[in-house]
Design a protein around this motif. Sequence first.
Motif, PDB file in Angstrom:
ATOM      1  N   SER A  15     -13.676 -38.728  20.620  1.00  0.00           N
ATOM      2  CA  SER A  15     -14.437 -38.972  19.387  1.00  0.00           C
ATOM      3  C   SER A  15     -15.233 -40.274  19.483  1.00  0.00           C
ATOM      4  CB  SER A  15     -13.518 -38.992  18.165  1.00  0.00           C
ATOM      5  OG  SER A  15     -12.601 -40.055  18.244  1.00  0.00           O
ATOM      6  N   ARG A  48     -18.347 -39.428  21.407  1.00  0.00           N
ATOM      7  CA  ARG A  48     -19.321 -38.712  20.572  1.00  0.00           C
ATOM      8  C   ARG A  48     -20.102 -39.715  19.718  1.00  0.00           C
ATOM      9  NH1 ARG A  48     -15.318 -34.786  20.136  1.00  0.00           N
ATOM     10  NH2 ARG A  48     -14.597 -35.627  18.151  1.00  0.00           N
ATOM     11  N   PHE A  49     -19.380 -40.676  19.129  1.00  0.00           N
ATOM     12  CA  PHE A  49     -20.027 -41.709  18.322  1.00  0.00           C
ATOM     13  C   PHE A  49     -20.993 -42.537  19.178  1.00  0.00           C
ATOM     14  CE2 PHE A  49     -20.075 -46.197  17.104  1.00  0.00           C
ATOM     15  CZ  PHE A  49     -20.689 -46.105  15.857  1.00  0.00           C
ATOM     16  N   GLU A  93     -22.448 -41.792  21.958  1.00  0.00           N
ATOM     17  CA  GLU A  93     -23.578 -40.981  22.419  1.00  0.00           C
ATOM     18  C   GLU A  93     -24.577 -40.740  21.289  1.00  0.00           C
ATOM     19  OE1 GLU A  93     -24.083 -37.355  25.483  1.00  0.00           O
ATOM     20  OE2 GLU A  93     -22.527 -37.093  23.967  1.00  0.00           O
ATOM     21  N   GLU A  94     -24.084 -40.370  20.114  1.00  0.00           N
ATOM     22  CA  GLU A  94     -24.961 -40.093  18.975  1.00  0.00           C
ATOM     23  C   GLU A  94     -25.653 -41.352  18.472  1.00  0.00           C
ATOM     24  OE1 GLU A  94     -22.483 -38.222  16.054  1.00  0.00           O
ATOM     25  OE2 GLU A  94     -22.153 -36.450  17.307  1.00  0.00           O
ATOM     26  N   THR A  95     -24.947 -42.459  18.465  1.00  0.00           N
ATOM     27  CA  THR A  95     -25.480 -43.694  17.887  1.00  0.00           C
ATOM     28  C   THR A  95     -26.298 -44.518  18.871  1.00  0.00           C
ATOM     29  OG1 THR A  95     -23.523 -43.740  16.481  1.00  0.00           O
ATOM     30  CG2 THR A  95     -24.856 -45.729  16.528  1.00  0.00           C
ATOM     31  N   TYR A  96     -25.824 -44.630  20.120  1.00  0.00           N
ATOM     32  CA  TYR A  96     -26.460 -45.543  21.081  1.00  0.00           C
ATOM     33  C   TYR A  96     -26.984 -44.862  22.340  1.00  0.00           C
ATOM     34  CZ  TYR A  96     -23.720 -48.658  18.146  1.00  0.00           C
ATOM     35  OH  TYR A  96     -23.162 -49.299  17.075  1.00  0.00           O
ATOM     36  N   GLY A  97     -26.812 -43.560  22.462  1.00  0.00           N
ATOM     37  CA  GLY A  97     -27.292 -42.847  23.639  1.00  0.00           C
ATOM     38  C   GLY A  97     -26.432 -43.040  24.872  1.00  0.00           C
ATOM     39  N   SER A 157     -23.168 -42.246  27.352  1.00  0.00           N
ATOM     40  CA  SER A 157     -22.415 -41.049  27.708  1.00  0.00           C
ATOM     41  C   SER A 157     -21.199 -41.429  28.547  1.00  0.00           C
ATOM     42  CB  SER A 157     -23.308 -40.076  28.485  1.00  0.00           C
ATOM     43  OG  SER A 157     -23.561 -40.575  29.785  1.00  0.00           O
ATOM     44  N   ARG A 176     -30.483 -51.725  24.063  1.00  0.00           N
ATOM     45  CA  ARG A 176     -30.092 -50.529  24.794  1.00  0.00           C
ATOM     46  C   ARG A 176     -29.985 -50.877  26.263  1.00  0.00           C
ATOM     47  NH1 ARG A 176     -29.051 -49.664  20.458  1.00  0.00           N
ATOM     48  NH2 ARG A 176     -29.448 -47.866  19.150  1.00  0.00           N
TER      49      ARG A 176
END
Length: 137
Positions: free
Chosen positions: A12, A15-16, A18-22, A24, A58
């Motif tokens: 989880s 997932r956070f 990846e969704e928030t900061y790209g 992996s 980033r």
Amino acid sequence: MAGESSTLPSESDFRFLEETYGLSPTDGVEFPFPGLSILSPPPGKVGVYLMTLNAGLRLPLIDFQEEVLQKVGCSVQILTPNVVNKVVAFEMISRANGFLPDYFVFKYLFRFWFTGDKCTFFVRLGGHTLVPDRRTP
């Protein structure tokens, strides 16, 4: 695999991230154990505060961000969110006005302050603003 002072994020968490900061799972993200500082990351790692990612940092760094850090002598792990905001905003404003961001223009607008554990930038006294006030008198 996580180091002796860190642990891998949960599914989880990934997932956070990846969704928030790209980020992996292949990026090698690790969380330090509670009570440990990200200023002393495991070998081959760089400590980054979530606040600096929230401010727009980033990884990997883009060329302009890397140039500013190299010329100033700061590393990613000692950046404050305020620094990231200024660098990212300067780059966005430059590009929006049809110019590539330039370190020497950035240096003209900002004064750098650096200690071994913190790096920050201040607007130069008497300096010009990046975005003029367009309110009518």
